[in-house]
Design a protein around this motif. Structure first.
Motif, short mmCIF file in Angstrom:
data_model
loop_
_atom_site.label_atom_id
_atom_site.label_comp_id
_atom_site.label_asym_id
_atom_site.label_seq_id
_atom_site.Cartn_x
_atom_site.Cartn_y
_atom_site.Cartn_z
N MET A 102 0.84 -1.17 0.00
CA MET A 102 0.00 0.00 0.00
C MET A 102 0.89 1.24 0.00
SD MET A 102 -2.40 1.47 3.09
CE MET A 102 -3.20 -0.06 3.32
N SER A 103 0.62 2.15 -0.90
CA SER A 103 1.41 3.37 -0.99
C SER A 103 0.63 4.51 -0.35
CB SER A 103 1.70 3.68 -2.46
OG SER A 103 2.49 4.83 -2.54
N LEU A 104 1.27 5.21 0.56
CA LEU A 104 0.64 6.32 1.25
C LEU A 104 1.30 7.63 0.85
CD1 LEU A 104 0.49 4.84 4.87
CD2 LEU A 104 -1.43 5.14 3.33
N SER A 105 0.51 8.67 0.72
CA SER A 105 1.05 10.01 0.49
C SER A 105 1.76 10.45 1.76
CB SER A 105 -0.09 10.98 0.16
OG SER A 105 -0.88 11.18 1.33
N PRO A 106 2.61 11.49 1.68
CA PRO A 106 3.22 12.00 2.91
C PRO A 106 2.18 12.36 3.97
CG PRO A 106 4.37 12.88 1.03
CD PRO A 106 3.15 12.14 0.50
N GLU A 107 1.09 13.00 3.56
CA GLU A 107 0.03 13.36 4.51
C GLU A 107 -0.61 12.10 5.10
OE1 GLU A 107 -1.69 15.70 7.03
OE2 GLU A 107 -0.37 16.50 5.49
N GLY A 108 -0.78 11.07 4.27
CA GLY A 108 -1.33 9.80 4.74
C GLY A 108 -0.41 9.12 5.75
N ARG A 109 0.90 9.21 5.51
CA ARG A 109 1.88 8.64 6.44
C ARG A 109 1.80 9.34 7.80
NH1 ARG A 109 7.07 8.59 2.36
NH2 ARG A 109 5.93 7.61 0.66
N VAL A 110 1.72 10.67 7.76
CA VAL A 110 1.61 11.45 9.00
C VAL A 110 0.36 11.02 9.76
CG1 VAL A 110 1.25 13.76 9.98
CG2 VAL A 110 2.90 13.44 8.11
N HIS A 111 -0.76 11.02 9.07
CA HIS A 111 -2.04 10.68 9.72
C HIS A 111 -2.01 9.26 10.29
CE1 HIS A 111 -6.28 10.58 10.59
NE2 HIS A 111 -6.36 9.44 9.90
N ARG A 112 -1.54 8.31 9.51
CA ARG A 112 -1.53 6.91 9.96
C ARG A 112 -0.66 6.71 11.18
NH1 ARG A 112 -0.90 1.43 6.46
NH2 ARG A 112 -1.15 0.01 8.21
N LEU A 113 0.56 7.26 11.17
CA LEU A 113 1.47 7.03 12.30
C LEU A 113 1.02 7.78 13.55
CD1 LEU A 113 4.96 6.88 10.58
CD2 LEU A 113 3.38 5.03 11.14
N LEU A 114 0.51 9.00 13.39
CA LEU A 114 0.01 9.71 14.57
C LEU A 114 -1.23 9.03 15.14
CD1 LEU A 114 0.56 13.47 13.68
CD2 LEU A 114 1.89 12.02 15.23
N SER A 115 -2.04 8.44 14.28
CA SER A 115 -3.21 7.70 14.74
C SER A 115 -2.78 6.48 15.56
CB SER A 115 -4.04 7.29 13.54
OG SER A 115 -5.12 6.48 13.94
N ILE A 116 -1.78 5.76 15.09
CA ILE A 116 -1.25 4.60 15.82
C ILE A 116 -0.69 5.04 17.16
CG2 ILE A 116 0.59 2.84 15.82
CD1 ILE A 116 0.03 2.70 12.70
N PHE A 117 0.08 6.13 17.16
CA PHE A 117 0.66 6.64 18.41
C PHE A 117 -0.46 6.99 19.40
CE2 PHE A 117 2.27 10.17 21.04
CZ PHE A 117 3.31 9.52 21.66
N ALA A 118 -1.50 7.67 18.94
CA ALA A 118 -2.59 8.10 19.82
C ALA A 118 -3.39 6.91 20.35
CB ALA A 118 -3.52 9.06 19.07
N LYS A 119 -3.57 5.87 19.53
CA LYS A 119 -4.36 4.70 19.94
C LYS A 119 -3.61 3.82 20.93
CE LYS A 119 -7.05 4.26 15.74
NZ LYS A 119 -7.22 3.51 14.49
N THR A 120 -2.27 3.76 20.81
CA THR A 120 -1.51 2.79 21.61
C THR A 120 -0.66 3.43 22.70
OG1 THR A 120 0.34 2.79 20.04
CG2 THR A 120 -1.43 1.17 19.68
N GLY A 121 -0.56 4.74 22.71
CA GLY A 121 0.25 5.44 23.71
C GLY A 121 -0.33 6.80 23.96
N ARG A 122 0.49 7.69 24.43
CA ARG A 122 0.07 9.08 24.58
C ARG A 122 1.31 9.95 24.77
NH1 ARG A 122 -1.93 7.32 29.68
NH2 ARG A 122 -0.71 8.21 31.36
N GLU A 123 1.10 11.22 24.59
CA GLU A 123 2.16 12.22 24.71
C GLU A 123 2.82 12.14 26.08
OE1 GLU A 123 1.58 16.84 24.93
OE2 GLU A 123 1.21 16.14 22.88
N GLY A 124 4.12 12.36 26.10
CA GLY A 124 4.87 12.38 27.35
C GLY A 124 5.53 13.73 27.54
N GLU A 125 6.45 13.80 28.48
CA GLU A 125 7.19 15.04 28.73
C GLU A 125 8.03 15.44 27.53
OE1 GLU A 125 7.59 17.07 31.66
OE2 GLU A 125 5.75 16.08 32.28
N CYS A 126 8.69 14.46 26.92
CA CYS A 126 9.59 14.77 25.80
C CYS A 126 9.25 14.00 24.52
CB CYS A 126 11.04 14.56 26.21
SG CYS A 126 11.47 12.88 26.67
#
Length: 152
Positions: A1-25
């Protein structure tokens, strides 16, 4: 599957938000203060079409940056650049996991070292912020391993 740069950003940030959360750094690149973003942009030497996505920034000598093309790891005065296509997997060393699980109630949330396994067999260790942000970055890197096999 080929993702646009915007698609890559959205997909990876979505994974980060679903499985973790923002920290101090550790957080989405756009959520860092202007000074940190400027420092990372300058030190990373990004290509014109490359977009920063997620970072763990301790200081100018210790950071990890995930972009739309690669993962950059800065430790002391050396920057390692791993294209997505070089990444096969991300894991935690057995010894490190055993110590973390034996440490009590926090268990996995005390992990702070992750190993990126490259397609050529090389293992590259990252030191990250412990806690939910570590788990989120771990899942993002595992996703890069599966995307790298197919191309971004």
């Amino acid at each position: 599957m080929s993702l646009s740069p915007e698609g890559r950003v959205h997909r990876l940030l979505s994974i980060f938000a679903k499985t973790g959360r923002e920290g101090e750094c550790t957080r989405a690149f756009d959520r860092f203060p202007d000074t940190v973003r400027a420092t990372l942009w300058e030190l990373a030497g990004l290509a014109p079409e490359e977009r920063p996505i997620l970072a763990c920034f301790r200081d100018a000598g210790h950071w990890t940056l995930i972009t739309t093309e690669r993962v950059l790891i800065r430790a002391s005065d050396h920057t390692r650049r791993l294209p997505w296509s070089d990444i096969e997997n991300a894991t935690v060393g057995t010894g490190h996991m055993t110590v973390a699980l034996a440490s009590g109630l926090q268990g996995k949330l005390t992990l702070d070292r992750l190993t990126v396994i490259c397609r050529d067999g090389e293992a590259v260790e990252l030191e990250l912020e412990p806690g939910p942000s570590f788990i989120g970055v771990w899942n993002v890197l595992k996703t890069l391993g599966s995307l790298g096999a197919k191309g971004p």
